[in-house]
Design a protein around this motif. Sequence first.
Motif, short mmCIF file in Angstrom:
data_model
loop_
_atom_site.label_atom_id
_atom_site.label_comp_id
_atom_site.label_asym_id
_atom_site.label_seq_id
_atom_site.Cartn_x
_atom_site.Cartn_y
_atom_site.Cartn_z
N ARG A 65 1.18 -0.14 -3.71
CA ARG A 65 1.71 -0.82 -2.52
C ARG A 65 1.30 -0.06 -1.25
O ARG A 65 0.88 -0.65 -0.26
CB ARG A 65 3.22 -0.91 -2.66
N ALA A 66 1.42 1.27 -1.31
CA ALA A 66 1.04 2.10 -0.16
C ALA A 66 -0.46 2.02 0.12
O ALA A 66 -0.88 1.84 1.26
CB ALA A 66 1.47 3.55 -0.38
N VAL A 67 -1.27 2.15 -0.91
CA VAL A 67 -2.72 2.09 -0.74
C VAL A 67 -3.15 0.73 -0.19
O VAL A 67 -3.95 0.65 0.75
CB VAL A 67 -3.46 2.40 -2.07
N LEU A 68 -2.62 -0.34 -0.76
CA LEU A 68 -2.99 -1.68 -0.29
C LEU A 68 -2.59 -1.89 1.17
O LEU A 68 -3.32 -2.50 1.94
CB LEU A 68 -2.37 -2.76 -1.18
N GLY A 69 -1.45 -1.36 1.55
CA GLY A 69 -0.99 -1.52 2.92
C GLY A 69 -1.74 -0.65 3.91
O GLY A 69 -2.20 -1.13 4.94
N TYR A 70 -1.87 0.63 3.58
CA TYR A 70 -2.47 1.57 4.53
C TYR A 70 -4.00 1.53 4.54
O TYR A 70 -4.62 1.63 5.60
CB TYR A 70 -2.00 2.99 4.26
N ALA A 109 4.66 -1.30 3.18
CA ALA A 109 3.87 -0.39 2.34
C ALA A 109 4.71 0.67 1.64
O ALA A 109 4.34 1.16 0.59
CB ALA A 109 2.79 0.28 3.17
N CYS A 110 5.84 1.04 2.25
CA CYS A 110 6.65 2.10 1.65
C CYS A 110 8.08 2.00 2.17
O CYS A 110 8.41 1.10 2.93
CB CYS A 110 6.05 3.47 1.95
#
Length: 188
Positions: free
Chosen positions: A78-83, A91-92
Motif C-alpha cells: 500500500r505504501a509503495v503503490l501510494g508513494y 498509503a499508510c
Amino acid sequence: LTSTRQVFNNPNMPIYVVQIAPWEYTGCNKTAAGEVRIAQYKATKNMANTYLIPTLDLGSEICIHPSDKWSLAKRISRAVLGYQYGFKHTACGPMLKGASLVGPLVVLSFDNVKLLVHDTQKPNLFEIAGSDMEFFPANVVVSDHELTLFSHLVSDPVAVRYAAKNCVEPTLFNEIGLPIGSFEEQVE
C-alpha cells in the motif's frame, strides 16, 4: 540509510523501514524495543523518500516475528503503490506532522488522516515530559485530526512520546484502521 543509497549509487532511492514489532524483549514494561522503534521513527522522519511502516498491531509479546505476514505485506505494498506509483489511496497510517505548545497543553497534528480513531479501551500509550525528560502518562483529547495532551504532573511540557514500552497494542489509527507507529517528539 544514507550508506544504503551510497552502495547502490542512488541518492534518491526509496527506502521503506519496517518498525520492529512489539515483543517482550527485556520485559513488557521495559522500553528497549520502544527506544528502537523511536530511533527508527527519528531516522526516517526528515529523510526524503524514506518511509516508516508501523507494526504495533501485528506483533505479539510471545513471538518476536509477527505471524500475520499477509497484513504486513499489504501494508508495505500500500505504501509503495501510494508513494512510488502515485495511487490515489491512503498509503499508510497517521503521520505526526508537529507538536505545538498551547500553555500547558501539547497539540499534536497529523498528516495522512481525515479522522483519528483513539481506542480508549486499551492502556493509554501517550506520555508527556518536562525539561527533566521524565515521562508521565498524558491525558488525551481527540478532535478529528488533532490530539491534545496534558498532565497535571507536567506544567511545562517539552516532549511527548507514544508506545515507548516493549509490549504495546496500538491505540491510535486513521479512519481506515491503519495505526501510527511509536514516536517521540520535542514540543515547538
